[in-house]
Motif scaffolding. Structure first.
Motif, PDB file in Angstrom:
ATOM      1  N   VAL A  55       0.755  -1.176  -0.203  1.00 42.24           N
ATOM      2  CA  VAL A  55       0.121   0.053  -0.146  1.00 42.24           C
ATOM      3  C   VAL A  55       0.890   1.410  -0.205  1.00 42.24           C
ATOM      4  O   VAL A  55       2.094   1.310   0.216  1.00 42.24           O
ATOM      5  CB  VAL A  55      -0.890   0.001   1.159  1.00 42.24           C
ATOM      6  CG1 VAL A  55      -1.771  -1.215   1.079  1.00 42.24           C
ATOM      7  CG2 VAL A  55      -0.190   0.118   2.474  1.00 42.24           C
ATOM      8  N   GLN A  59      -3.531   4.573  -1.481  1.00 46.51           N
ATOM      9  CA  GLN A  59      -4.835   3.859  -0.585  1.00 46.51           C
ATOM     10  C   GLN A  59      -4.957   4.960   0.614  1.00 46.51           C
ATOM     11  O   GLN A  59      -5.698   4.344   1.476  1.00 46.51           O
ATOM     12  CB  GLN A  59      -3.869   2.589  -0.182  1.00 46.51           C
ATOM     13  CG  GLN A  59      -4.329   1.532  -1.153  1.00 46.51           C
ATOM     14  CD  GLN A  59      -3.238   1.542  -2.226  1.00 46.51           C
ATOM     15  OE1 GLN A  59      -1.809   1.809  -1.934  1.00 46.51           O
ATOM     16  NE2 GLN A  59      -3.489   1.379  -3.509  1.00 46.51           N
ATOM     17  N   LYS A  62      -8.245   5.153   2.734  1.00 48.39           N
ATOM     18  CA  LYS A  62      -8.897   3.771   2.410  1.00 48.39           C
ATOM     19  C   LYS A  62      -8.974   2.838   3.433  1.00 48.39           C
ATOM     20  O   LYS A  62      -7.929   2.726   4.271  1.00 48.39           O
ATOM     21  CB  LYS A  62      -8.598   3.203   1.082  1.00 48.39           C
ATOM     22  CG  LYS A  62      -8.972   4.291  -0.118  1.00 48.39           C
ATOM     23  CD  LYS A  62      -8.453   3.772  -1.445  1.00 48.39           C
ATOM     24  CE  LYS A  62      -8.675   4.426  -2.576  1.00 48.39           C
ATOM     25  NZ  LYS A  62      -8.443   3.922  -3.694  1.00 48.39           N
ATOM     26  N   PHE A 275      -6.666  -3.769  -4.735  1.00 43.14           N
ATOM     27  CA  PHE A 275      -5.427  -3.635  -3.868  1.00 43.14           C
ATOM     28  C   PHE A 275      -4.589  -4.596  -4.604  1.00 43.14           C
ATOM     29  O   PHE A 275      -4.619  -5.476  -5.420  1.00 43.14           O
ATOM     30  CB  PHE A 275      -5.593  -4.343  -2.464  1.00 43.14           C
ATOM     31  CG  PHE A 275      -6.440  -3.200  -1.596  1.00 43.14           C
ATOM     32  CD1 PHE A 275      -5.799  -2.265  -1.186  1.00 43.14           C
ATOM     33  CD2 PHE A 275      -7.781  -3.170  -1.520  1.00 43.14           C
ATOM     34  CE1 PHE A 275      -6.419  -1.193  -0.266  1.00 43.14           C
ATOM     35  CE2 PHE A 275      -8.444  -2.467  -0.679  1.00 43.14           C
ATOM     36  CZ  PHE A 275      -7.885  -1.130  -0.166  1.00 43.14           C
TER      37      PHE A 275
END
Length: 295
Positions: A55, A59, A62, A275
């Motif tokens: 990440v 992101q 989130k 993701f």
């Protein structure tokens, strides 16, 4: 005597219209619920327990994946001279990982890389970084207006120094640092100079006793860096290979050639649920001992 039939006609027409409307609704719902063509299937139970996630700034704010086996956090905000605004939050997410059966580090870091020359916001003019600290440079002396290997090496060294000591990382020597090599960042047309920038980064991380690996796809690596000789400190580094479209593709990519000779493919990456997922190819991404161009 056809009136009863005439009286039934509106009711039958109504039923046909209702059935047509229901059929149309089911077709629309079917399209809405069907997976997009070519979308990666989600990881199944047999693989999800060994998958990690990486990440970074995309992101931010989130909800991050729950219970990954390991986490890799991006230090920068898309460019080598920036800081991920959610770095602290995402590090806490990774540090909360409880069960990691893979042998991969529970928490690792990745950093953006580049070799922008004078197109960047900063470019070195000497072998000093920080000011007053001379850095051994296997390419010679970096001088003002030079965009060759010597200054590219110093640029990489300086960006790695900043990643370790300016971005807010505590105990940088304790992490595995992945060098993110992608064509989206600024690079020279001279692949030897690009390689020198990555060698400078590697030299700095090695100087603090941190481990280093390389993230890229085979295509991007060939375009940016090309072949790596045994005398380079990139030789033997573990590979984190991008480019898979599914967990099965990621598993298959474990058998591909590493980005540099002497290393191995330690991780592969694919995308699902919005993701990045990371598949561990081996029990641990140990570096293969090799010569370092650290000076």
């Amino acid at each position: 005597m056809h009136e009863p039939a005439l009286q039934e006609q509106p009711a039958r027409t109504h039923r046909v219209a209702v059935l047509a409307a229901l059929s149309l609704l089911m077709a629309v719902l079917g399209l809405a619920l069907a997976p997009a063509a070519g979308a990666a299937p989600p990881p199944d139970d047999s693989t999800e327990q060994v998958l990690g996630n990486d990440v970074s700034w995309p992101q931010c704010r989130k909800t991050l994946p729950a219970d990954p086996a390991f986490g890799i956090v991006g230090v920068n905000n898309g460019l080598a001279n920036t800081t991920n605004p959610c770095l602290g939050e995402q590090l806490r997410w990774a540090q909360a990982i409880g069960v990691n059966p893979t042998g991969q580090p529970s928490v690792a870091l990745y950093v953006n890389t580049a070799n922008p020359g004078h197109a960047g916001s900063w470019w070195p003019v000497s072998n000093d970084y920080p000011v007053g600290r001379s850095v051994p440079n296997p390419y010679g002396t970096c001088k003002d207006q030079d965009v060759g290997e010597a200054c590219a090496y110093m640029y990489g060294y300086a960006k790695a120094f900043d990643d370790a000591y300016v971005r807010g990382i505590t105990d940088p020597q304790d992490y595995l640092w992945w060098l993110d090599v992608e064509i989206g960042n600024s690079w020279s047309a001279d692949r030897t100079s690009n390689r020198a920038a990555l060698e400078g980064m590697t030299a700095f991380f090695h100087s603090i006793q941190a481990d280093v690996g390389i993230y890229s796809s085979s295509y991007q690596w060939r375009q940016i860096v090309g072949p790596v000789a045994g005398s380079s400190n990139l030789y033997g580094l573990p590979t984190w290979l991008a480019g898979a479209l599914s967990v099965s593709g990621a598993e298959a990519n474990c058998s591909r050639q590493p980005l540099t000779p002497g290393g191995d493919v330690a991780l592969t990456q694919f995308v699902a649920h919005g993701f990045d997922y990371d598949y561990p190819c081996s029990s641990a991404p140990d570096e293969v001992p090799g010569p370092h161009a650290d000076g």
